[in-house]
Design an enzyme around this catalytic site. Structure first.
Site, PDB file in Angstrom:
ATOM      1  N   ALA A 135     -51.223  -1.457   0.641  1.00 29.60           N
ATOM      2  CA  ALA A 135     -51.472  -1.301  -0.800  1.00 29.60           C
ATOM      3  C   ALA A 135     -50.934   0.054  -1.212  1.00 29.60           C
ATOM      4  O   ALA A 135     -51.177   1.062  -0.539  1.00 29.60           O
ATOM      5  CB  ALA A 135     -52.957  -1.397  -1.113  1.00 29.60           C
ATOM      6  N   GLU A 136     -50.211   0.083  -2.314  1.00 28.29           N
ATOM      7  CA  GLU A 136     -49.473   1.287  -2.684  1.00 28.29           C
ATOM      8  C   GLU A 136     -50.358   2.414  -3.192  1.00 28.29           C
ATOM      9  O   GLU A 136     -49.872   3.528  -3.395  1.00 28.29           O
ATOM     10  CB  GLU A 136     -48.372   0.950  -3.696  1.00 28.29           C
ATOM     11  CG  GLU A 136     -48.853   0.408  -5.014  1.00 28.29           C
ATOM     12  CD  GLU A 136     -48.949  -1.108  -5.043  1.00 28.29           C
ATOM     13  OE1 GLU A 136     -49.173  -1.713  -3.986  1.00 28.29           O
ATOM     14  OE2 GLU A 136     -48.815  -1.681  -6.136  1.00 28.29           O
TER      15      GLU A 136
END
Lengths: 232, 216, 232, 216
Positions: D46-47
């Site tokens: 997840a960024e």
């Protein structure tokens, strides 16, 4: 080799080395340069290597041992003061040395490591360390362009690695190692200790395993000699 | 010679004030902590990745805990380790209150030469360029003349410059100078030296500081 | 205020805010935006603020609460999707919004935070997000120049701070906070827990205290609402 | 509609192979994990700063542990937390094997439009541009047509482009396409749909893949 088990032996790691490769190495004055992988590099017989790292180490410590064998053609580093042989080879035209301010060099490695295309700085403006680097005019002010650096292979020393390649480091042996890990196509980690996934707390991990290709078990480090030799 | 270096370090120590973040170069600068008063609480930064270095360990030195010169150190409560990019981020960003560096030459405008003697010594620049660029205050400490007796405070640097207009103070065994707006001022004479000694051993022109004093 | 004791109250921290300031704020979708400092900012009455951060938060969470008060003139962010009011203000010409790819924005903040002068990328080439950013030709290839970002004031949320300002973060509340801390002239940290120097292990510290000016004790965070509200 | 989205997610799940690093966008992509086989061990990134996300917690969600959409998640053994700069470093550097994103339009050359509908929806680009630029493989998942029944697989994007030449596969409720060398190929029909359905609802010209198959 599965994503979650990258542990291998020195022989397999050695197969990543090749003639003419660009090699990034972690370490600062020898501290944090993986000693077993340096021996493995020496043993591999590869030549015409382009070296990139903080400094030339000492003749008996770190990358210095390899530099003295005259199998590197280029060295990009911030200083070679601790390795007189590197200076001799440079003066004899056997080793092409490019100097970079120390923090700029690690930022160039980082720039490659995070997939950016270099950065601007005014740091070396007007000095010999400008070399023939491109000048860029932004808003009427001139900056030096510093190109990103990546390695075909990167060698890294870590305190602990899990089998996925998540890394933590030990005190000042961290230095450039995180960015060498990120900026290399094939990153090989020599770890003091290899642990199962889950043994490292997610919060303490400095380099996520996504950047790592191989992990080898270290036989221990040897750079206490740096100053022990000096004292004698 | 050894004594002279200690005298220079002792004088430089007076420039270290309580609450400062300080980076010390190798050589004479590394002796400065020996002369700090007990009431001076500062944090020493090392560009290989420590903030909050303590004294040299008496025994059981840790091979993975050294300063930027590779010498063993300890850490104080509140110290942190970080990578070299963050270390130099702090430096360029202006977080270092005081940097004390050795020098080969300094000119009257504050240009610093300390990284190469072409054809002879080629150590390389290391972190000097960034310290000279980023530190809020930069003091050059050095012997007043080189081994051949030639002045190191010069009109123009004959050696390649590390950073322009960066040195704010020069401390030698003979005198202390300030550089303000690219002008060189004599601040004080060191014990045992006269104004004639300064004039005879300094190539660069200089003026006198408003608060010039012969001795402390 | 001594280097080793930066703990203060919200009133003192509030005095750092001023009309027209550029404010960097940590956080990602509200998570990691210091809730007490947002209230403190709102309470300060300052206006004409230029905001820089990952996103516009939610109307009731993070920077969103402040955005809705129409006291910001500019917002540099990667998205405003979670705060419809921000979109309305933009369409009404009351808020000038510049969009940036998310990772480029945090790198711009980092570039300012480490004292570099911006970087090159090809990321937004040929798209609307090029805006009128300078193009730089290096080796025959064209790149977009991304300028560094710094803040007059930066607000940061940390899990723990020692009295010097050494910081550690909690899980995904870390996000942009480390770089906001580094890139601001006056960095104010709201910490869940304030501990004495020496209580944090040197190895676990994410942001060294050197970048921090003030530390205030948090009264707790509130962004669990982000999805609790969504679920209802 | 909900069912269609699940069918798309289920088909997309087949593209997730053992040992991959995968980033999932919001909307349909976020449903993909529900359809992965037990023998598929992957790491989701997840960024906002996680590698190794686990399933949604059943209770006691941690307010400081969420995915990039702000939804609560858990972590698996071997997970790590990091800052957003490192998160996007991984993405731009090419460490993400597969990115599955929603789309507003995709054209026959693989250009992706998914960040703005001028004058209407202005969500902003978020991390989409970097995922589209950096991921080794990018799959666009979407309903075949928009709410007004207009084709979303178009000859030219009428909406502002996020990233050019990035989409490698398109999965809708009607069909699966590949894009190779900026050419659009029909790979397969989804259950219940005919070639006529595809032709009637697709604006862009397409060819047939060598291994085109009507149904699984």
């Amino acid at each position: 080799m599965h994503l979650f088990d990258k542990v291998t032996d020195f022989a397999t790691a050695q197969s990543a080395f090749f003639d003419g490769m660009t090699l990034l190495f972690g370490g600062f004055g020898g501290v944090g340069t993986p000693p077993g992988l340096i021996d493995c590099l020496i043993d591999s017989g590869v030549k015409d290597v382009k070296l990139i790292g903080n400094d030339a180490g000492f003749p008996w410590i770190g990358i210095g041992k390899f530099v003295c064998l005259e199998r590197a053609t280029h060295l990009l580093a911030s200083h070679i003061g601790s390795n007189p042989t590197a200076g001799d080879l440079m003066n004899q035209g056997k080793l092409q040395v490019e100097f970079s301010p120390q923090g700029i060099l690690v930022e160039r490695i980082r720039s490659g490591g995070v997939g950016l295309n270099g950065f601007l700085t005014e740091l070396s403006k007007g000095t010999q360390l400008e070399y023939d680097k491109p000048k860029v005019n932004i808003g009427g002010k001139e900056y030096i362009y510093e190109a990103p650096v990546t390695g075909d292979v990167g060698i890294v020393y870590a305190k602990k690695a899990d089998t996925f390649g998540n890394l933590i480091f030990d005190k000042t042996a961290r230095n450039t190692n995180p960015y060498v890990a990120m900026a290399s196509k094939v990153t090989i980690v020599e770890a003091d200790e290899i642990v199962p996934m889950g043994a490292l707390a997610p919060e303490e991990i400095v380099v996520p395993g996504i950047f790592v290709k191989y992990i080898v078990q270290s036989k221990g480090y040897n750079w206490k000699w740096v100053w022990e030799t000096k004292d004698k | 010679m050894g004594d002279e270096r200690q005298i220079i370090a002792q004088r430089a120590a007076k420039e270290v004030k309580d609450g400062m973040i300080v980076n010390l170069g190798i050589g004479i600068p590394s002796m400065v902590p020996d002369f700090l008063g007990k009431d001076i609480r500062v944090f020493f930064q090392a560009e290989n990745g420590i903030l909050g270095m303590g004294p040299t360990p008496k025994e059981n030195a840790d091979g993975n805990l050294s300063n930027a010169a590779g010498l063993p150190v300890t850490v104080l409560p509140g110290a942190s380790y970080f990578d070299s990019a963050i270390a130099f981020g702090m430096i360029r960003r202006g977080c270092i209150d005081l940097s004390i560096l050795g020098a080969l030459q300094v000119n009257a405008r504050g240009d610093l030469a300390n990284w190469i003697v072409p054809g002879k010594r080629v150590p390389g620049v290391g972190g000097a360029m960034e310290l000279a660029y980023g530190a809020k205050n930069l003091i050059a400490v050095m012997n007043h003349c080189d081994k051949d007796g030639k002045p190191k405070i010069v009109t123009e640097c004959s050696l390649p410059v590390t950073t322009y207009h960066c040195v704010k103070k020069i401390i030698t065994e003979i005198a202390v100078f300030s550089i303000v707006d690219q002008q060189l001022y004599l601040d004080e004479l060191m014990p045992g030296y006269s104004l004639a000694d300064v004039k005879n051993n300094t190539e660069a022109d200089f003026s006198f500081s408003a608060n010039f004093k012969a001795h402390d």
